[in-house]
Design a protein around this motif. Structure first.
Motif, PDB file in Angstrom:
ATOM      1  N   GLN A 455       0.831  -1.207   0.000  1.00 47.06           N
ATOM      2  CA  GLN A 455       0.000   0.000   0.000  1.00 47.06           C
ATOM      3  C   GLN A 455       0.865   1.257   0.000  1.00 47.06           C
ATOM      4  OE1 GLN A 455      -3.471   0.140   2.550  1.00 47.06           O
ATOM      5  NE2 GLN A 455      -3.494  -2.104   2.763  1.00 47.06           N
ATOM      6  N   LEU A 456       1.899   1.286   0.833  1.00 45.72           N
ATOM      7  CA  LEU A 456       2.768   2.462   0.897  1.00 45.72           C
ATOM      8  C   LEU A 456       3.467   2.714  -0.437  1.00 45.72           C
ATOM      9  CD1 LEU A 456       4.406   1.854   4.397  1.00 45.72           C
ATOM     10  CD2 LEU A 456       2.903   3.761   3.804  1.00 45.72           C
ATOM     11  N   ALA A 457       4.043   1.659  -1.017  1.00 47.02           N
ATOM     12  CA  ALA A 457       4.805   1.823  -2.258  1.00 47.02           C
ATOM     13  C   ALA A 457       3.892   2.201  -3.413  1.00 47.02           C
ATOM     14  CB  ALA A 457       5.556   0.533  -2.571  1.00 47.02           C
ATOM     15  N   ALA A 458       2.718   1.602  -3.500  1.00 46.61           N
ATOM     16  CA  ALA A 458       1.808   1.886  -4.610  1.00 46.61           C
ATOM     17  C   ALA A 458       1.300   3.324  -4.541  1.00 46.61           C
ATOM     18  CB  ALA A 458       0.649   0.903  -4.588  1.00 46.61           C
ATOM     19  N   VAL A 459       0.937   3.785  -3.349  1.00 47.78           N
ATOM     20  CA  VAL A 459       0.467   5.163  -3.206  1.00 47.78           C
ATOM     21  C   VAL A 459       1.573   6.140  -3.595  1.00 47.78           C
ATOM     22  CG1 VAL A 459      -0.226   6.919  -1.538  1.00 47.78           C
ATOM     23  CG2 VAL A 459      -1.321   4.669  -1.494  1.00 47.78           C
ATOM     24  N   ALA A 460       2.794   5.881  -3.118  1.00 44.96           N
ATOM     25  CA  ALA A 460       3.909   6.784  -3.443  1.00 44.96           C
ATOM     26  C   ALA A 460       4.174   6.800  -4.944  1.00 44.96           C
ATOM     27  CB  ALA A 460       5.156   6.349  -2.675  1.00 44.96           C
ATOM     28  N   ALA A 461       4.115   5.641  -5.585  1.00 45.30           N
ATOM     29  CA  ALA A 461       4.370   5.574  -7.025  1.00 45.30           C
ATOM     30  C   ALA A 461       3.313   6.337  -7.815  1.00 45.30           C
ATOM     31  CB  ALA A 461       4.413   4.118  -7.470  1.00 45.30           C
ATOM     32  N   LEU A 462       2.064   6.198  -7.445  1.00 48.19           N
ATOM     33  CA  LEU A 462       0.986   6.874  -8.165  1.00 48.19           C
ATOM     34  C   LEU A 462       1.080   8.386  -8.043  1.00 48.19           C
ATOM     35  CD1 LEU A 462      -1.908   4.459  -7.197  1.00 48.19           C
ATOM     36  CD2 LEU A 462      -1.172   4.952  -9.534  1.00 48.19           C
ATOM     37  N   ARG A 463       1.635   8.859  -6.953  1.00 47.45           N
ATOM     38  CA  ARG A 463       1.735  10.301  -6.746  1.00 47.45           C
ATOM     39  C   ARG A 463       2.915  10.921  -7.484  1.00 47.45           C
ATOM     40  NH1 ARG A 463       0.237  10.176  -0.248  1.00 47.45           N
ATOM     41  NH2 ARG A 463      -2.034   9.968  -0.541  1.00 47.45           N
ATOM     42  N   GLU A 464       3.862  10.097  -7.924  1.00 46.85           N
ATOM     43  CA  GLU A 464       5.010  10.619  -8.672  1.00 46.85           C
ATOM     44  C   GLU A 464       4.717  10.523 -10.168  1.00 46.85           C
ATOM     45  OE1 GLU A 464       9.395  10.456  -7.166  1.00 46.85           O
ATOM     46  OE2 GLU A 464       8.339   8.763  -6.297  1.00 46.85           O
ATOM     47  N   VAL A 465       3.811  11.350 -10.611  1.00 44.88           N
ATOM     48  CA  VAL A 465       3.275  11.215 -11.972  1.00 44.88           C
ATOM     49  C   VAL A 465       4.319  11.502 -13.056  1.00 44.88           C
ATOM     50  CG1 VAL A 465       0.914  11.714 -11.281  1.00 44.88           C
ATOM     51  CG2 VAL A 465       2.455  13.608 -11.864  1.00 44.88           C
ATOM     52  N   HIS A 467       7.608  10.759 -12.859  1.00 46.01           N
ATOM     53  CA  HIS A 467       8.809   9.925 -12.760  1.00 46.01           C
ATOM     54  C   HIS A 467       8.840   8.819 -13.805  1.00 46.01           C
ATOM     55  CE1 HIS A 467      12.162   7.737 -10.946  1.00 46.01           C
ATOM     56  NE2 HIS A 467      11.431   6.634 -11.075  1.00 46.01           N
ATOM     57  N   TYR A 468       7.732   8.169 -14.044  1.00 46.93           N
ATOM     58  CA  TYR A 468       7.728   6.926 -14.830  1.00 46.93           C
ATOM     59  C   TYR A 468       7.688   7.112 -16.349  1.00 46.93           C
ATOM     60  CZ  TYR A 468       7.336   4.321 -10.489  1.00 46.93           C
ATOM     61  OH  TYR A 468       7.584   3.784  -9.258  1.00 46.93           O
ATOM     62  N   PRO A 469       6.956   8.077 -16.905  1.00 46.28           N
ATOM     63  CA  PRO A 469       6.898   8.165 -18.378  1.00 46.28           C
ATOM     64  C   PRO A 469       8.254   8.201 -19.075  1.00 46.28           C
ATOM     65  CG  PRO A 469       5.150   9.492 -17.431  1.00 46.28           C
ATOM     66  CD  PRO A 469       5.982   9.013 -16.276  1.00 46.28           C
ATOM     67  N   PRO A 470       9.258   8.933 -18.570  1.00 49.47           N
ATOM     68  CA  PRO A 470      10.564   8.872 -19.239  1.00 49.47           C
ATOM     69  C   PRO A 470      11.185   7.471 -19.210  1.00 49.47           C
ATOM     70  CG  PRO A 470      10.437  10.801 -17.819  1.00 49.47           C
ATOM     71  CD  PRO A 470       9.250   9.964 -17.491  1.00 49.47           C
ATOM     72  N   LEU A 471      10.922   6.717 -18.155  1.00 48.37           N
ATOM     73  CA  LEU A 471      11.446   5.360 -18.069  1.00 48.37           C
ATOM     74  C   LEU A 471      10.726   4.442 -19.060  1.00 48.37           C
ATOM     75  CD1 LEU A 471      11.745   5.094 -14.188  1.00 48.37           C
ATOM     76  CD2 LEU A 471      13.628   5.292 -15.822  1.00 48.37           C
ATOM     77  N   TRP A 472       9.439   4.665 -19.250  1.00 46.78           N
ATOM     78  CA  TRP A 472       8.711   3.886 -20.260  1.00 46.78           C
ATOM     79  C   TRP A 472       9.268   4.181 -21.656  1.00 46.78           C
ATOM     80  CZ3 TRP A 472       3.371   5.647 -17.959  1.00 46.78           C
ATOM     81  CH2 TRP A 472       3.213   5.069 -16.684  1.00 46.78           C
ATOM     82  N   GLN A 473       9.578   5.464 -21.911  1.00 46.80           N
ATOM     83  CA  GLN A 473      10.164   5.822 -23.203  1.00 46.80           C
ATOM     84  C   GLN A 473      11.557   5.207 -23.354  1.00 46.80           C
ATOM     85  OE1 GLN A 473       8.871   7.336 -25.974  1.00 46.80           O
ATOM     86  NE2 GLN A 473      10.825   6.557 -26.807  1.00 46.80           N
ATOM     87  N   ARG A 474      12.330   5.219 -22.285  1.00 48.51           N
ATOM     88  CA  ARG A 474      13.655   4.602 -22.323  1.00 48.51           C
ATOM     89  C   ARG A 474      13.539   3.100 -22.605  1.00 48.51           C
ATOM     90  NH1 ARG A 474      18.636   4.314 -23.928  1.00 48.51           N
ATOM     91  NH2 ARG A 474      20.070   3.312 -22.464  1.00 48.51           N
ATOM     92  N   THR A 475      12.484   2.472 -22.114  1.00 53.54           N
ATOM     93  CA  THR A 475      12.245   1.055 -22.378  1.00 53.54           C
ATOM     94  C   THR A 475      12.085   0.807 -23.873  1.00 53.54           C
ATOM     95  OG1 THR A 475      11.176   0.787 -20.224  1.00 53.54           O
ATOM     96  CG2 THR A 475      10.752  -0.915 -21.871  1.00 53.54           C
ATOM     97  N   HIS A 476      11.351   1.699 -24.549  1.00 49.78           N
ATOM     98  CA  HIS A 476      11.203   1.572 -26.004  1.00 49.78           C
ATOM     99  C   HIS A 476      12.576   1.630 -26.692  1.00 49.78           C
ATOM    100  CE1 HIS A 476       6.909   1.654 -25.813  1.00 49.78           C
ATOM    101  NE2 HIS A 476       6.832   2.905 -25.381  1.00 49.78           N
ATOM    102  N   ASP A 477      13.415   2.542 -26.253  1.00 50.75           N
ATOM    103  CA  ASP A 477      14.742   2.682 -26.868  1.00 50.75           C
ATOM    104  C   ASP A 477      15.585   1.425 -26.636  1.00 50.75           C
ATOM    105  OD1 ASP A 477      13.939   5.245 -27.564  1.00 50.75           O
ATOM    106  OD2 ASP A 477      14.929   6.188 -25.843  1.00 50.75           O
TER     107      ASP A 477
END
Length: 575
Positions: A455-465, A467-477
């Motif tokens: 619960q703690l990790a999921a809430v924190a991740a969802l609030r860091e809006v 942070h993740y999109p650049p990593l998803w783009q890096r995954t494509h590369d």
């Protein structure tokens, strides 16, 4: 006793034994001066051989559906035996044992080996010609007559069949002690695992066995390339990591919020969804088992996309026992999901549940949300859809059908936080449904279903809006660089995806996927054999998770070495 895939020397012996038995002993074929009997399907058949210290003693022939024809086609039309048109039917043929060994259990062992090889290629049905004098053997291992009788020469056969699921249940149940005896005594050299998992489901994750499931050798995690499961290559967001490490003593001893209310609120805020349309689970499998177990019975009819995530077939077919049909994707069409054809298949209201993974795992293809929504909207009111969006972030959250699911009782969208948010280890997922459907799911959720770390990790991740999109783009590369590097593999088709994995389709004259995966493990590189998921993969497709650059380089090196090592043995006919 050893059981193995036939070698070139074995094939010479097979042709000679076939002549001795079927020409000289049974008068099924004319005797010839060469003393050998070949088969029109030899180039497409797979032969499994049992041998002892003195040499081979018996064999069985397997004809897969991708061979294009069966031995039975010589005797019966497809109209007379329609099941031969099914894409997951395998034929077991010419079970033959040396005359002096026919009472030693060799035939039973070969039938078991045939069943395991077929199960390893996602076969669902076995068909065989049972010779009159062997009918007790065939019945004893679970096959039943179809009512069709064939005469060849002076020999009479019954056409028999069985489901692979039923045969697997026998191996795990009434025959378990015999299977255990074979495990202890037989040198198993067949390119498929010796026995099914105890739960009957073929999962990935063999890499953790290399690290150590007793957690005594966790330092091995730095040596093993884990590319057989689709965990994120990147770490969780800084706030998610901080939530897990800031006060470990308090977090591990404290009971979490009973109903995960804070996580529900965080999901609602991050996805702009009404909180009453949500329910959470300890990973998507938790939600699948609870929801399907509540909705479905043995009388329910379910449509699964094939190839697709194996957990859905496991739950519907093996756990619940539903009547399951497949909506076949086609390699020749690039595994594209034709939503118009899907809507047509669903249109008559025959199905209680339709399951779609979008983007699809393992094909890596994505159907546009608008097209899939149109198929749902065209379906009957009594047909429920389950759309798994574990990888939707890789094509953009705007492609999610979650807002539509919150308003239409026919649709439920499931989203794992494992892959997109690097939280596989803490197990967090949620579903979106029309509020009355979601309320039922919340009622079925035990208290404290998600631990406090999740619960703690999921809430924190969802609030860091951000942070993740650049990593998803890096995954494509990283994925496209991996595709380019793997393109040097001779004769191998590299299939990219929209998500964090690629697939390799090995050449028809190359090693099986099972052998390829085993060889890669010699370099501590773990990739996934997709053979158990669908016969469409023909036993020669491997899935590889995208990792960071250094690990991707190790993956490429291991794949190159596997092809170099295995190709000579394949050319010699030993694989």
């Amino acid at each position: 006793m050893q059981v193995r895939n036939a070698t070139p020397e074995d094939r010479t012996w097979i042709h000679e034994l076939r002549h001795r038995v079927y020409a000289e002993e049974l008068d099924q074929h004319p005797v010839n001066a060469d003393g050998v009997l070949v088969d029109a399907l030899d180039g497409r058949n797979v032969y499994l051989v049992a041998a002892d210290a003195d040499g081979p003693v018996g064999f069985v022939s397997l004809t897969p559906p991708w061979a294009g024809s069966f031995g039975l086609d010589k005797y019966l039309s497809r109209e007379e035996l329609p099941l031969l048109d099914e894409p997951d039917v395998f034929e077991v043929r010419i079970l033959t044992v040396e005359p002096g060994r026919r009472s030693a259990g060799v035939a039973t062992l070969l039938m078991y080996a045939a069943m395991r090889w077929i199960a390893g290629r996602a076969g669902r049905t076995i068909v065989a010609m049972g010779r009159d004098d062997l009918l007790d053997l065939y019945r004893g291992v679970g096959l039943v007559p179809t009512g069709r009788v064939i005469t060849s020469g002076t020999v009479r056969f019954e056409v028999m069949t069985a489901s692979v699921a039923d045969l697997t249940a026998l191996a795990l149940g009434p025959f378990a002690s015999l299977v255990q005896q074979w495990r202890d005594e037989v040198d198993w050299q067949v390119d498929t695992p010796f026995a099914p998992r105890a739960d009957g489901c073929e999962h990935g994750g063999a890499s953790f066995g290399a690290i150590g499931t007793d957690f005594r050798t966790l330092e091995r995690r730095r040596e093993v390339v884990v590319a057989d499961v689709l965990d994120a290559w990147f770490p969780p967001s800084p706030h998610a990591q901080a939530a897990l490490t800031e006060d470990v003593a308090w977090m591990t001893r404290s009971s979490p919020p009973t109903d995960a209310g804070g996580l529900l609120d965080a999901i609602a805020e991050a996805r702009c969804l009404p909180v009453e349309s949500l329910a959470v689970g300890a990973g998507s499998s938790d939600l699948v088992f609870r929801a399907f177990g509540h909705w479905l019975t043995r009388e329910s009819r379910v449509l699964l996309v094939d190839p697709g995530y194996g957990e859905y077939a496991h739950v519907t077919e093996r756990v619940i026992g539903c009547q399951v049909d497949r909506f076949r994707l086609r390699h020749a069409e690039g595994w594209r999901l034709d939503t118009e054809r899907l809507a047509e298949a669903v249109g008559d209201g025959a199905y209680d549940l339709v399951v779609v993974v979008n983007p699809n795992n393992p094909t890596g293809r994505h159907a546009p949300a608008a097209e899939l929504r149109a198929a749902v909207e065209a379906s009957p009111a009594g047909t429920r859809w389950w759309v798994d969006e574990a990888y939707v972030g890789y094509v953009g959250l705007h492609e999610s059908l979650a807002p539509f699911a919150a308003t239409d009782p026919r649709l439920v969208v499931c989203t794992s936080m494992s892959k997109m948010y690097a939280l596989s280890g803490v197990r967090a997922a949620y579903l979106v449904a029309e509020p009355t459907v979601a309320a039922t799911m919340r009622r079925l959720t035990p208290p404290w279903q998600l631990g406090l770390p999740a619960q703690l990790a999921a809430v924190a991740a969802l609030r860091e809006v951000d942070h993740y999109p650049p990593l998803w783009q890096r995954t494509h590369d990283l994925r496209e660089a991996l595709v380019a590097d793997l393109a040097v593999l001779d004769g191998v088709e590299v299939e990219s995806s929209v998500a964090n994995f690629v697939c390799l389709r090995l050449p028809a004259d190359g090693p099986s996927a099972t052998r390829f995966v085993e060889q890669c493990r010699q370099d501590d590189v773990y990739v996934r054999d997709l053979s158990p998921l669908s016969p469409s993969y023909e036993g020669r497709t491997v899935r590889i998770a995208v990792r960071e650059e250094a690990e991707n380089a190790r993956i490429v090196a291991a794949c190159l070495r596997a092809m170099e090592v295995l190709r000579p043995s394949v050319r010699a006919g030993a694989s």
